[in-house]
Design an enzyme around this catalytic site. Structure first.
Site, PDB file in Angstrom:
ATOM      1  N   ARG A 160      17.010   1.788 -13.460  1.00 20.02           N
ATOM      2  CA  ARG A 160      18.193   2.237 -12.905  1.00 20.02           C
ATOM      3  C   ARG A 160      19.557   1.947 -13.335  1.00 20.02           C
ATOM      4  O   ARG A 160      20.502   1.755 -12.781  1.00 20.02           O
ATOM      5  CB  ARG A 160      18.371   1.911 -11.382  1.00 20.02           C
ATOM      6  CG  ARG A 160      17.026   2.494 -10.715  1.00 20.02           C
ATOM      7  CD  ARG A 160      16.778   3.875 -10.530  1.00 20.02           C
ATOM      8  NE  ARG A 160      15.608   4.497  -9.890  1.00 20.02           N
ATOM      9  CZ  ARG A 160      14.451   4.675 -10.350  1.00 20.02           C
ATOM     10  NH1 ARG A 160      14.366   4.471 -11.892  1.00 20.02           N
ATOM     11  NH2 ARG A 160      13.508   4.705  -9.967  1.00 20.02           N
ATOM     12  N   SER A 239      17.932   7.264  -2.274  1.00 16.69           N
ATOM     13  CA  SER A 239      17.603   5.794  -2.135  1.00 16.69           C
ATOM     14  C   SER A 239      18.981   5.248  -2.114  1.00 16.69           C
ATOM     15  O   SER A 239      19.480   5.320  -3.380  1.00 16.69           O
ATOM     16  CB  SER A 239      16.602   5.324  -3.249  1.00 16.69           C
ATOM     17  OG  SER A 239      15.318   6.135  -2.916  1.00 16.69           O
ATOM     18  N   GLU A 343      22.483   1.463  -4.711  1.00 20.62           N
ATOM     19  CA  GLU A 343      22.362   2.117  -6.182  1.00 20.62           C
ATOM     20  C   GLU A 343      23.449   3.228  -6.311  1.00 20.62           C
ATOM     21  O   GLU A 343      23.761   3.573  -7.460  1.00 20.62           O
ATOM     22  CB  GLU A 343      21.059   3.154  -5.802  1.00 20.62           C
ATOM     23  CG  GLU A 343      20.525   3.807  -7.027  1.00 20.62           C
ATOM     24  CD  GLU A 343      19.278   4.431  -7.112  1.00 20.62           C
ATOM     25  OE1 GLU A 343      18.816   5.379  -7.839  1.00 20.62           O
ATOM     26  OE2 GLU A 343      18.310   3.842  -6.591  1.00 20.62           O
TER      27      GLU A 343
END
Length: 351
Positions: A160, A239, A343
């Site tokens: 990520r 998420s 995130e």
């Protein structure tokens, strides 16, 4: 190129949250994107880049500068080589590659947002990451004021993360190029256990690419992770927290906290990363810390389908969402000694 003033930004985000921007520019060509960026840089005006808005948490006060919505289009498929303009809708691009019988991004079906955002986050799900298929990223370099082409190795991809996320003020992604696979209509090898289990195959086997895509879409929809204006569980940024990656020492301390809280026979999810560290599950941590599906009393709550998504039930403010996020972070830290990291990109606010 469209220019609006005192323009609402909430409708441009999947959370439907955030105040207005002083100026909103919608650019439909690479040249327009570069011109808008240069004008902002030359005048010292703060600049916010918006693609699909699926990874943004914008403060209630909005953005005191220019928001640039990248709405460029371009889908070029030459054999197994794919080039996407940054503004292309990611889900539509995945559909077209699967329809062409190509493998490589079929398990990334249903992820909201634009193609240009995928290398920034190194978007991934169900055993695939875009870094596995991206060959080049074409970007405007705000430091050198020129268009550059970065090969995969230059993008510094990790979980990520990427060079673009590490230095968010430098690069504006214009185009992304991929190398896909012609496997006679079959998918890439299935790497995610849940997907394999649902398909009834072993990890590493292939299935028709369309079957893999359809299965992933069903799994995502069951977790509220496919956009649906009627489903408030999908009024989210996907998420909200990344899965923690722990050193050996930190993981040992975490295991001790798990045994103390949940009993010595409880084994938390553990995925060795190959460098001596271990990745564990943020969703598991949230649930075991007491934040179950649907948690919350106000207009911002944990999704009723997936503990990893924080949602706007309608009428929420960004501060409502952040208050919930902070409660979850503090609760997980108190329970297990692990600090969750958000995130989505925050604009004008922070946890």
């Amino acid at each position: 190129m469209q220019v609006l003033h005192d323009a609402p930004l909430a409708p441009l985000t999947t959370l439907r949250l955030g105040g207005p921007a002083v100026t909103l520019i919608t650019a439909t060509t690479d040249a327009e994107v570069i011109a808008a960026v240069r004008e902002a840089d030359d005048s010292g005006t703060p600049l916010l880049l918006i693609g699909g808005g699926s990874n943004l948490v914008i403060g209630d006060d909005g953005f005191a500068g220019t928001a640039l919505r990248i709405a460029t289009t371009g889908f070029a498929l030459d054999g197994t080589t794919l080039e996407l303009a940054a503004g292309e809708v990611w889900t539509d691009a995945v559909e077209r590659t699967v329809d062409a019988g190509l493998a490589g991004i079929e398990c990334l079906a249903g992820i909201p947002g634009s193609a240009g955002a995928t290398p920034i986050q190194n978007v991934g799900a169900y055993g695939q990451e875009v870094s596995q298929t991206i060959t080049e990223v074409v970007a405007y370099d705000r430091r050198t004021r020129e268009t550059v082409t970065l090969e995969n190795a230059d993008c510094a991809f990790s979980y990520r993360h990427s060079r673009f996320k590490a230095d968010p003020e430098r690069y504006v992604v214009l185009r992304v190029r991929f190398a896909l696979e012609d496997a006679d209509g079959m998918s890439a090898p299935i790497r995610y256990a849940e997907t394999a289990r649902t398909l009834g195959v072993e990890v590493g086997e292939r299935v028709p690419a369309a079957t893999a895509r359809d299965t992933v879409l069903k799994l995502r929809a069951g977790k509220g992770m496919v956009l649906d204006p009627e489903d408030h569980d999908s009024w989210s940024a996907g998420s909200f927290f990344t899965n923690p990656i722990l050193s050996e020492e930190a993981y040992a301390a975490f295991r001790a906290r798990v045994a103390e809280r949940l009993g010595p026979d409880t084994a938390p999810p553990a995925f060795p990363t190959g460098d001596g560290r271990v990745k564990t599950s943020a969703a598991w941590l949230i649930d075991k810390a007491g934040f179950t599906k649907g948690y919350g009393q106000g207009p911002a709550r944990i999704s009723s389908k997936h503990t990893l998504a924080l949602t706007n039930r309608g009428g929420a403010t960004t501060e409502d969402l952040l208050a919930l996020a902070r409660e979850v972070v503090a609760g997980v830290r108190d329970a297990f000694g692990v600090t969750l990291v958000n995130e989505p990109v925050t604009v004008g606010v922070s946890l």
